[in-house]
Design a protein around this motif. Sequence first.
Motif, PDB file in Angstrom:
ATOM      1  N   ALA A  41       0.845  -1.304  -0.078  1.00  0.00           N
ATOM      2  CA  ALA A  41       0.153   0.191  -0.151  1.00  0.00           C
ATOM      3  C   ALA A  41       0.850   1.406   0.124  1.00  0.00           C
ATOM      4  CB  ALA A  41      -0.934  -0.100   1.069  1.00  0.00           C
ATOM      5  N   LEU A  42       1.697   1.190   0.659  1.00  0.00           N
ATOM      6  CA  LEU A  42       2.808   2.509   0.820  1.00  0.00           C
ATOM      7  C   LEU A  42       3.502   2.730  -0.612  1.00  0.00           C
ATOM      8  CD1 LEU A  42       4.521   2.181   4.286  1.00  0.00           C
ATOM      9  CD2 LEU A  42       2.871   3.972   3.412  1.00  0.00           C
ATOM     10  N   GLN A  43       3.575   1.622  -1.095  1.00  0.00           N
ATOM     11  CA  GLN A  43       4.408   1.912  -2.628  1.00  0.00           C
ATOM     12  C   GLN A  43       3.255   2.481  -3.377  1.00  0.00           C
ATOM     13  OE1 GLN A  43       5.218  -2.107  -3.633  1.00  0.00           O
ATOM     14  NE2 GLN A  43       7.310  -2.048  -2.795  1.00  0.00           N
ATOM     15  N   LEU A  44       2.184   2.068  -3.451  1.00  0.00           N
ATOM     16  CA  LEU A  44       1.157   2.716  -4.094  1.00  0.00           C
ATOM     17  C   LEU A  44       0.928   4.335  -4.011  1.00  0.00           C
ATOM     18  CD1 LEU A  44      -1.471  -0.108  -4.552  1.00  0.00           C
ATOM     19  CD2 LEU A  44       0.080   0.898  -6.407  1.00  0.00           C
ATOM     20  N   VAL A  45       0.961   4.465  -2.443  1.00  0.00           N
ATOM     21  CA  VAL A  45       0.898   6.128  -2.044  1.00  0.00           C
ATOM     22  C   VAL A  45       2.062   6.682  -2.523  1.00  0.00           C
ATOM     23  CG1 VAL A  45       0.922   7.207   0.098  1.00  0.00           C
ATOM     24  CG2 VAL A  45      -0.429   5.380   0.026  1.00  0.00           C
ATOM     25  N   ARG A  46       3.252   6.077  -2.371  1.00  0.00           N
ATOM     26  CA  ARG A  46       4.278   7.045  -2.976  1.00  0.00           C
ATOM     27  C   ARG A  46       4.311   7.330  -4.514  1.00  0.00           C
ATOM     28  NH1 ARG A  46       7.239   3.067   0.442  1.00  0.00           N
ATOM     29  NH2 ARG A  46       8.015   4.173   2.198  1.00  0.00           N
ATOM     30  N   ALA A  47       3.670   6.250  -5.327  1.00  0.00           N
ATOM     31  CA  ALA A  47       3.546   6.420  -6.551  1.00  0.00           C
ATOM     32  C   ALA A  47       2.656   7.740  -6.799  1.00  0.00           C
ATOM     33  CB  ALA A  47       3.050   5.260  -7.162  1.00  0.00           C
ATOM     34  N   GLY A  48       1.728   7.950  -5.821  1.00  0.00           N
ATOM     35  CA  GLY A  48       0.916   8.966  -6.156  1.00  0.00           C
ATOM     36  C   GLY A  48      -0.343   8.764  -6.819  1.00  0.00           C
ATOM     37  N   ASP A  49      -0.816   7.324  -6.554  1.00  0.00           N
ATOM     38  CA  ASP A  49      -1.927   6.839  -7.075  1.00  0.00           C
ATOM     39  C   ASP A  49      -3.351   6.948  -6.448  1.00  0.00           C
ATOM     40  OD1 ASP A  49      -0.094   3.976  -8.313  1.00  0.00           O
ATOM     41  OD2 ASP A  49      -0.613   5.858  -9.373  1.00  0.00           O
ATOM     42  N   PRO A  50      -3.380   6.710  -5.104  1.00  0.00           N
ATOM     43  CA  PRO A  50      -4.893   6.833  -4.702  1.00  0.00           C
ATOM     44  C   PRO A  50      -5.372   8.302  -4.251  1.00  0.00           C
ATOM     45  CG  PRO A  50      -3.043   6.376  -2.865  1.00  0.00           C
ATOM     46  CD  PRO A  50      -2.461   6.353  -4.184  1.00  0.00           C
ATOM     47  N   ASP A  51      -6.655   8.300  -4.418  1.00  0.00           N
ATOM     48  CA  ASP A  51      -7.374   9.377  -3.883  1.00  0.00           C
ATOM     49  C   ASP A  51      -7.952   9.194  -2.516  1.00  0.00           C
ATOM     50  OD1 ASP A  51      -7.325  10.930  -6.328  1.00  0.00           O
ATOM     51  OD2 ASP A  51      -8.349   9.553  -7.216  1.00  0.00           O
ATOM     52  N   VAL A  52      -7.846   8.191  -1.999  1.00  0.00           N
ATOM     53  CA  VAL A  52      -8.413   7.740  -0.621  1.00  0.00           C
ATOM     54  C   VAL A  52      -7.745   6.213  -0.372  1.00  0.00           C
ATOM     55  CG1 VAL A  52     -10.711   6.468  -1.465  1.00  0.00           C
ATOM     56  CG2 VAL A  52     -10.242   7.666   0.981  1.00  0.00           C
ATOM     57  N   LEU A  53      -7.640   6.163   0.897  1.00  0.00           N
ATOM     58  CA  LEU A  53      -6.958   4.644   1.392  1.00  0.00           C
ATOM     59  C   LEU A  53      -8.000   4.413   2.464  1.00  0.00           C
ATOM     60  CD1 LEU A  53      -4.604   2.660   1.884  1.00  0.00           C
ATOM     61  CD2 LEU A  53      -3.741   4.379   3.806  1.00  0.00           C
ATOM     62  N   LEU A  54      -8.378   2.945   1.969  1.00  0.00           N
ATOM     63  CA  LEU A  54      -9.171   2.108   2.667  1.00  0.00           C
ATOM     64  C   LEU A  54      -8.278   1.126   3.315  1.00  0.00           C
ATOM     65  CD1 LEU A  54     -12.030   1.549   3.843  1.00  0.00           C
ATOM     66  CD2 LEU A  54     -12.360   0.357   1.692  1.00  0.00           C
ATOM     67  N   ALA A  55      -7.798   0.922   4.759  1.00  0.00           N
ATOM     68  CA  ALA A  55      -6.973   0.196   5.236  1.00  0.00           C
ATOM     69  C   ALA A  55      -7.551  -0.803   6.283  1.00  0.00           C
ATOM     70  CB  ALA A  55      -5.857   0.819   5.748  1.00  0.00           C
ATOM     71  N   ASP A  56      -7.339  -1.726   6.174  1.00  0.00           N
ATOM     72  CA  ASP A  56      -7.730  -2.701   7.645  1.00  0.00           C
ATOM     73  C   ASP A  56      -6.765  -2.518   8.584  1.00  0.00           C
ATOM     74  OD1 ASP A  56      -8.503  -4.845   9.171  1.00  0.00           O
ATOM     75  OD2 ASP A  56      -7.461  -6.544   7.841  1.00  0.00           O
ATOM     76  N   LEU A  57      -7.446  -2.466  10.023  1.00  0.00           N
ATOM     77  CA  LEU A  57      -6.860  -2.146  10.978  1.00  0.00           C
ATOM     78  C   LEU A  57      -5.707  -2.970  11.541  1.00  0.00           C
ATOM     79  CD1 LEU A  57      -6.756  -0.015  13.404  1.00  0.00           C
ATOM     80  CD2 LEU A  57      -8.507  -1.329  14.720  1.00  0.00           C
ATOM     81  N   ARG A  58      -6.083  -4.340  11.378  1.00  0.00           N
ATOM     82  CA  ARG A  58      -5.256  -5.540  11.773  1.00  0.00           C
ATOM     83  C   ARG A  58      -4.560  -6.034  10.453  1.00  0.00           C
ATOM     84  NH1 ARG A  58      -8.703  -7.147  16.656  1.00  0.00           N
ATOM     85  NH2 ARG A  58      -7.784  -5.364  18.121  1.00  0.00           N
ATOM     86  N   MET A  59      -3.512  -6.000  10.246  1.00  0.00           N
ATOM     87  CA  MET A  59      -2.686  -6.620   9.264  1.00  0.00           C
ATOM     88  C   MET A  59      -1.539  -7.235   9.650  1.00  0.00           C
ATOM     89  SD  MET A  59      -3.330  -4.557   5.579  1.00  0.00           S
ATOM     90  CE  MET A  59      -2.743  -2.925   6.402  1.00  0.00           C
ATOM     91  N   PRO A  60      -1.024  -8.357   9.218  1.00  0.00           N
ATOM     92  CA  PRO A  60       0.248  -8.685   9.719  1.00  0.00           C
ATOM     93  C   PRO A  60       1.524  -8.000   9.265  1.00  0.00           C
ATOM     94  CG  PRO A  60      -0.486 -10.401   8.265  1.00  0.00           C
ATOM     95  CD  PRO A  60      -1.582  -9.249   8.301  1.00  0.00           C
ATOM     96  N   GLY A  61       2.626  -7.663   9.965  1.00  0.00           N
ATOM     97  CA  GLY A  61       3.600  -6.701   9.635  1.00  0.00           C
ATOM     98  C   GLY A  61       3.292  -5.344   9.806  1.00  0.00           C
ATOM     99  N   MET A  62       2.304  -4.826   9.112  1.00  0.00           N
ATOM    100  CA  MET A  62       2.269  -3.308   9.349  1.00  0.00           C
ATOM    101  C   MET A  62       0.686  -3.277   9.364  1.00  0.00           C
ATOM    102  SD  MET A  62       2.879  -0.044   6.986  1.00  0.00           S
ATOM    103  CE  MET A  62       4.621  -0.572   6.618  1.00  0.00           C
TER     104      MET A  62
END
Length: 84
Positions: A41-62
């Motif tokens: 997800a961070l790679q896609l944010v860095r690429a400037g792709d999303p207009d909004v982020l919908l993220a699961d609160l609990r994911m492994p790693g981050m």
Amino acid sequence: MSVAPGRVLIADDDHELAQLLGHLVHREGLTPLLAKDGKEALQLVRAGDPDVLLADLRMPGMGGMELMRKAKEIDPELPVILIT
């Protein structure tokens, strides 16, 4: 002049749920971007792709909270919705 549809980044380690959310987003005329974890997800944010982020609160790693903080460092104006 046509306006590009909004891009919704969906970050969720549950593949089936991510696919379902992506389908619903697409059905509303928006473009879903799927990420299997916070790192992707961070790679896609860095690429400037999303207009909004919908993220699961609990994911492994981050988890969603950490992803939100890091995404906001990259794009402070990015709207973030946390789900669980």
